[in-house]
Design a protein around this motif. Structure first.
Motif, PDB file in Angstrom:
ATOM      1  N   TRP A 106      40.878  46.070  52.841  1.00 25.92           N
ATOM      2  CA  TRP A 106      41.651  45.801  51.635  1.00 25.92           C
ATOM      3  C   TRP A 106      41.772  44.306  51.370  1.00 25.92           C
ATOM      4  O   TRP A 106      41.561  43.847  50.237  1.00 25.92           O
ATOM      5  N   ILE A 107      42.111  43.545  52.383  1.00 24.96           N
ATOM      6  CA  ILE A 107      42.354  42.114  52.176  1.00 24.96           C
ATOM      7  C   ILE A 107      41.070  41.380  51.813  1.00 24.96           C
ATOM      8  O   ILE A 107      40.994  40.676  50.795  1.00 24.96           O
ATOM      9  N   PHE A 108      40.048  41.557  52.641  1.00 26.28           N
ATOM     10  CA  PHE A 108      38.811  40.798  52.422  1.00 26.28           C
ATOM     11  C   PHE A 108      37.912  41.451  51.376  1.00 26.28           C
ATOM     12  O   PHE A 108      37.310  40.756  50.544  1.00 26.28           O
ATOM     13  N   LEU A 133      38.838  43.672  48.862  1.00 24.70           N
ATOM     14  CA  LEU A 133      39.442  43.560  47.534  1.00 24.70           C
ATOM     15  C   LEU A 133      39.525  42.099  47.093  1.00 24.70           C
ATOM     16  O   LEU A 133      39.328  41.773  45.905  1.00 24.70           O
ATOM     17  N   GLY A 134      39.787  41.217  48.049  1.00 22.38           N
ATOM     18  CA  GLY A 134      39.825  39.785  47.718  1.00 22.38           C
ATOM     19  C   GLY A 134      38.484  39.293  47.224  1.00 22.38           C
ATOM     20  O   GLY A 134      38.402  38.495  46.267  1.00 22.38           O
ATOM     21  N   ALA A 135      37.415  39.769  47.846  1.00 24.29           N
ATOM     22  CA  ALA A 135      36.077  39.369  47.405  1.00 24.29           C
ATOM     23  C   ALA A 135      35.782  39.893  46.004  1.00 24.29           C
ATOM     24  O   ALA A 135      35.180  39.190  45.163  1.00 24.29           O
ATOM     25  N   ILE A 156      37.985  40.516  43.621  1.00 21.88           N
ATOM     26  CA  ILE A 156      38.771  39.720  42.673  1.00 21.88           C
ATOM     27  C   ILE A 156      38.106  38.371  42.433  1.00 21.88           C
ATOM     28  O   ILE A 156      38.024  37.880  41.284  1.00 21.88           O
ATOM     29  N   ALA A 157      37.610  37.750  43.496  1.00 25.26           N
ATOM     30  CA  ALA A 157      36.945  36.451  43.357  1.00 25.26           C
ATOM     31  C   ALA A 157      35.700  36.569  42.486  1.00 25.26           C
ATOM     32  O   ALA A 157      35.433  35.708  41.623  1.00 25.26           O
TER      33      ALA A 157
END
Length: 269
Positions: free
Chosen positions: A245-247, A249-251, A253-254
């Motif tokens: 989720w963190i990496f 989903l973060g990727a 979004i980026a």
């Protein structure tokens, strides 16, 4: 007048004299010889119990009672056996610093000789599991594959499939088994400390316990290679999902921000 011939001795007379001499010697030896090994062991055990009682009065009686009968602050120790004492004191869990949902592992304050004396005293209060020998928990003759199967069937619900530990209810937890002395793992299975159920030989045989310990040593050993690559601490799907989720989903979004910025720039031009 003929001289009387010398009276002949009976052929067994020499044997009788020899046996009498040996009997006398044995009797003297029994009187003056040191105590037998059994007597010496009994004396040493009595001394260990006496010393253990003194240590118990200072460090344990305030919670468990002077005779180990228990109190409102600590359970009875009658019948827990020497193995329970060796585990609890040998891992620093006892004496406890303060009451709580679970007593954590901490620095050991007693020497092994003192732990053995405490164990001897508590063992004298009532029969219980003995401290295991190295032959019982050592790697010789262990089946690692069988140990893994037994561990997954009986232990993973709390300790995770590699023994990394996990959270339980009401502030309790299953501790990590990585780096724990094999003797203490064996004793924990024997005695069932705190929230853990006990696994006597009728449930898990001595060989089964040996196999489980061998599996834990293998799966957490320095030479073990994870076929899946980065294991994220071996904590299971929770840590893996959080990582995703963190990496992940973060990727995403980026990437979305980058695409939007490029699109806006293209429109302006």
């Amino acid at each position: 007048m003929k001289k009387l011939s010398a009276r002949r001795r009976h052929p067994l007379a020499a044997l009788v004299v020899l046996l009498l001499a040996l009997a006398c010697t044995g009797g003297l030896y029994a009187v003056f010889a040191p105590a037998s090994k059994a007597q010496a062991d009994e004396t040493a055990q009595s001394l260990a119990i006496d010393e253990g009682k003194k240590l118990f009065a200072v460090g344990c009686a305030s919670c468990h009672g002077t005779g180990g009968q228990g109190s409102s602050d600590g359970p009875s120790l009658v019948g827990v056996g020497a193995a329970a004492v060796d585990f609890q004191v040998g891992t620093g869990r006892m004496p406890a610093q303060q009451p709580g949902a679970q007593v954590p592992r901490k620095k050991v304050i007693y020497t092994q000789a003192e732990i053995d004396q405490l164990a001897a005293f508590v063992s004298s209060l009532g029969a219980g599991p003995n401290i295991p020998t190295e032959a019982q928990y050592g790697p010789d003759g262990a089946d690692i594959a069988k140990g893994g199967e037994l561990f997954r069937d009986n232990c993973t619900q709390c300790h995770n499939f590699t023994g990394k530990g996990g959270a339980l209810t009401h502030g309790k937890f299953a501790p990590s088994l990585d780096g724990v002395d094999p003797k203490h793992i064996y004793e924990a299975m024997q005695t069932g400390p705190q929230n853990m159920p006990s696994f006597p030989d009728t449930t898990l045989s001595e060989q089964n316990k040996k196999d489980i310990i061998a599996y834990l040593n293998a799966v957490n050993g320095d030479d073990t290679v994870s076929p899946g690559g980065l294991e994220l601490g071996g904590l299971g799907p929770v840590s893996e999902g959080l990582f995703g989720w963190i990496f992940g989903l973060g990727a995403l979004i980026a990437v979305a921000i980058w695409v939007a910025a490029r699109t806006a720039k293209a429109k302006k031009s």
